[in-house]
Design a protein around this motif. Structure first.
Motif, PDB file in Angstrom:
ATOM      1  N   VAL A 126       6.801  -3.806 -11.684  1.00 54.10           N
ATOM      2  CA  VAL A 126       8.169  -3.329 -11.891  1.00 54.10           C
ATOM      3  C   VAL A 126       8.568  -2.494 -10.681  1.00 54.10           C
ATOM      4  O   VAL A 126       7.722  -1.960  -9.966  1.00 54.10           O
ATOM      5  CB  VAL A 126       8.300  -2.503 -13.193  1.00 54.10           C
ATOM      6  CG1 VAL A 126       8.064  -3.365 -14.415  1.00 54.10           C
ATOM      7  CG2 VAL A 126       7.354  -1.325 -13.193  1.00 54.10           C
ATOM      8  N   ASP A 127       9.873  -2.394 -10.444  1.00 56.28           N
ATOM      9  CA  ASP A 127      10.361  -1.643  -9.285  1.00 56.28           C
ATOM     10  C   ASP A 127      10.578  -0.169  -9.594  1.00 56.28           C
ATOM     11  O   ASP A 127      10.388   0.681  -8.730  1.00 56.28           O
ATOM     12  CB  ASP A 127      11.667  -2.250  -8.769  1.00 56.28           C
ATOM     13  CG  ASP A 127      11.431  -3.617  -8.165  1.00 56.28           C
ATOM     14  OD1 ASP A 127      10.324  -3.859  -7.648  1.00 56.28           O
ATOM     15  OD2 ASP A 127      12.349  -4.445  -8.218  1.00 56.28           O
ATOM     16  N   ARG A 162       0.847  -1.195   0.000  1.00 57.43           N
ATOM     17  CA  ARG A 162       0.000   0.000   0.000  1.00 57.43           C
ATOM     18  C   ARG A 162       0.882   1.245   0.000  1.00 57.43           C
ATOM     19  O   ARG A 162       0.497   2.289   0.494  1.00 57.43           O
ATOM     20  CB  ARG A 162      -0.916   0.006   1.223  1.00 57.43           C
ATOM     21  CG  ARG A 162      -1.896  -1.153   1.188  1.00 57.43           C
ATOM     22  CD  ARG A 162      -2.858  -1.087   2.305  1.00 57.43           C
ATOM     23  NE  ARG A 162      -3.779   0.016   2.074  1.00 57.43           N
ATOM     24  CZ  ARG A 162      -4.701   0.400   2.943  1.00 57.43           C
ATOM     25  NH1 ARG A 162      -4.819  -0.219   4.087  1.00 57.43           N
ATOM     26  NH2 ARG A 162      -5.493   1.382   2.678  1.00 57.43           N
ATOM     27  N   THR A 163       2.082   1.107  -0.525  1.00 48.00           N
ATOM     28  CA  THR A 163       3.054   2.192  -0.471  1.00 48.00           C
ATOM     29  C   THR A 163       3.006   3.091  -1.694  1.00 48.00           C
ATOM     30  O   THR A 163       3.657   4.120  -1.711  1.00 48.00           O
ATOM     31  CB  THR A 163       4.473   1.624  -0.334  1.00 48.00           C
ATOM     32  OG1 THR A 163       4.733   0.765  -1.444  1.00 48.00           O
ATOM     33  CG2 THR A 163       4.626   0.849   0.960  1.00 48.00           C
ATOM     34  N   ARG A 164       2.275   2.714  -2.710  1.00 45.33           N
ATOM     35  CA  ARG A 164       2.175   3.530  -3.921  1.00 45.33           C
ATOM     36  C   ARG A 164       0.711   3.881  -4.158  1.00 45.33           C
ATOM     37  O   ARG A 164      -0.175   3.046  -3.996  1.00 45.33           O
ATOM     38  CB  ARG A 164       2.708   2.750  -5.124  1.00 45.33           C
ATOM     39  CG  ARG A 164       4.158   2.387  -4.990  1.00 45.33           C
ATOM     40  CD  ARG A 164       4.594   1.495  -6.120  1.00 45.33           C
ATOM     41  NE  ARG A 164       6.002   1.130  -5.959  1.00 45.33           N
ATOM     42  CZ  ARG A 164       6.593   0.201  -6.670  1.00 45.33           C
ATOM     43  NH1 ARG A 164       5.942  -0.458  -7.600  1.00 45.33           N
ATOM     44  NH2 ARG A 164       7.869  -0.063  -6.462  1.00 45.33           N
ATOM     45  N   TRP A 165       0.467   5.107  -4.574  1.00 50.02           N
ATOM     46  CA  TRP A 165      -0.900   5.507  -4.868  1.00 50.02           C
ATOM     47  C   TRP A 165      -0.887   6.611  -5.903  1.00 50.02           C
ATOM     48  O   TRP A 165       0.131   7.224  -6.199  1.00 50.02           O
ATOM     49  CB  TRP A 165      -1.649   5.931  -3.604  1.00 50.02           C
ATOM     50  CG  TRP A 165      -1.165   7.174  -2.945  1.00 50.02           C
ATOM     51  CD1 TRP A 165      -1.629   8.438  -3.137  1.00 50.02           C
ATOM     52  CD2 TRP A 165      -0.116   7.281  -1.979  1.00 50.02           C
ATOM     53  NE1 TRP A 165      -0.948   9.314  -2.344  1.00 50.02           N
ATOM     54  CE2 TRP A 165      -0.009   8.629  -1.630  1.00 50.02           C
ATOM     55  CE3 TRP A 165       0.735   6.362  -1.376  1.00 50.02           C
ATOM     56  CZ2 TRP A 165       0.920   9.092  -0.711  1.00 50.02           C
ATOM     57  CZ3 TRP A 165       1.656   6.815  -0.475  1.00 50.02           C
ATOM     58  CH2 TRP A 165       1.748   8.159  -0.137  1.00 50.02           C
ATOM     59  N   GLY A 213       2.501   1.905 -18.463  1.00 48.85           N
ATOM     60  CA  GLY A 213       3.736   1.878 -17.679  1.00 48.85           C
ATOM     61  C   GLY A 213       3.497   2.219 -16.228  1.00 48.85           C
ATOM     62  O   GLY A 213       4.070   1.596 -15.322  1.00 48.85           O
ATOM     63  N   TRP A 214       2.651   3.202 -15.984  1.00 47.62           N
ATOM     64  CA  TRP A 214       2.326   3.562 -14.609  1.00 47.62           C
ATOM     65  C   TRP A 214       1.476   2.494 -13.939  1.00 47.62           C
ATOM     66  O   TRP A 214       1.574   2.274 -12.736  1.00 47.62           O
ATOM     67  CB  TRP A 214       1.625   4.920 -14.563  1.00 47.62           C
ATOM     68  CG  TRP A 214       2.576   6.034 -14.769  1.00 47.62           C
ATOM     69  CD1 TRP A 214       2.694   6.826 -15.866  1.00 47.62           C
ATOM     70  CD2 TRP A 214       3.587   6.469 -13.851  1.00 47.62           C
ATOM     71  NE1 TRP A 214       3.701   7.732 -15.692  1.00 47.62           N
ATOM     72  CE2 TRP A 214       4.268   7.529 -14.452  1.00 47.62           C
ATOM     73  CE3 TRP A 214       3.987   6.065 -12.588  1.00 47.62           C
ATOM     74  CZ2 TRP A 214       5.314   8.189 -13.838  1.00 47.62           C
ATOM     75  CZ3 TRP A 214       5.029   6.731 -11.968  1.00 47.62           C
ATOM     76  CH2 TRP A 214       5.680   7.777 -12.597  1.00 47.62           C
ATOM     77  N   HIS A 215       0.650   1.813 -14.713  1.00 50.88           N
ATOM     78  CA  HIS A 215      -0.132   0.708 -14.146  1.00 50.88           C
ATOM     79  C   HIS A 215       0.793  -0.411 -13.678  1.00 50.88           C
ATOM     80  O   HIS A 215       0.579  -1.000 -12.621  1.00 50.88           O
ATOM     81  CB  HIS A 215      -1.125   0.185 -15.175  1.00 50.88           C
ATOM     82  CG  HIS A 215      -1.913  -0.984 -14.678  1.00 50.88           C
ATOM     83  ND1 HIS A 215      -1.527  -2.273 -14.919  1.00 50.88           N
ATOM     84  CD2 HIS A 215      -3.036  -1.047 -13.939  1.00 50.88           C
ATOM     85  CE1 HIS A 215      -2.390  -3.097 -14.352  1.00 50.88           C
ATOM     86  NE2 HIS A 215      -3.320  -2.375 -13.749  1.00 50.88           N
ATOM     87  N   ALA A 216       1.823  -0.698 -14.460  1.00 47.72           N
ATOM     88  CA  ALA A 216       2.789  -1.735 -14.066  1.00 47.72           C
ATOM     89  C   ALA A 216       3.511  -1.322 -12.785  1.00 47.72           C
ATOM     90  O   ALA A 216       3.747  -2.151 -11.906  1.00 47.72           O
ATOM     91  CB  ALA A 216       3.783  -1.982 -15.187  1.00 47.72           C
TER      92      ALA A 216
END
Length: 137
Positions: free
Chosen positions: A83-84, A55-58, A74-77
């Motif tokens: 992807v890191d 839950r660290t990315r939003w 790309g942002w969905h990945a």
């Protein structure tokens, strides 16, 4: 939902305006670093220290219709942890618009009047009855 202490900590970090915006649109307060803004105006954030795992990315959508089709591939990945590196740092994801992609965003019309409706090319098996009125006489 978060605890009161976490909400107050994020209120101090993000500020009153951003915290009120987040509570209205995502229902939680989050504080993190701005990674980038995509071509549609969506803002992508990340915070490894205070958030729960996965839950660290939003994303903070530019438009307030929360439609996942507003996120570029790309942002969905990146936001789905496939992807890191974000697309701004990954050379494979920096290809921008490919020749087969539409240059502008096309919204998802599911459950609207603009949704795709297939039509039948099969001849109907039943014929409808049309009544014929005869003169009495």
């Amino acid at each position: 939902m978060s605890t009161v202490l976490r909400t107050l900590r994020n209120l101090r970090k993000a500020g009153l305006r951003d915290a009120a915006h987040q509570m209205q649109h995502i229902g939680d307060t989050k504080a993190g670093t701005l990674i980038a803004i995509d071509r549609y105006g969506n803002k992508y954030f990340e915070n490894f220290s205070d958030e729960l795992p996965l839950r660290t990315r939003w994303v903070d959508y530019k438009d307030y219709e929360l439609d996942p089709s507003h996120i570029e591939p790309g942002w969905h990945a990146w936001i789905s942890y496939m992807v890191d590196k974000p697309p701004t740092e990954d050379p494979l994801l920096q290809t921008n618009v490919r020749s087969w992609e539409t240059p502008d965003h096309r919204p998802n019309y599911t459950q609207t009047r603009g949704a795709f409706k297939p039509y039948s090319t099969v001849k109907p098996k039943l014929n409808t009855w049309t009544p014929v009125v005869a003169q009495r006489g």
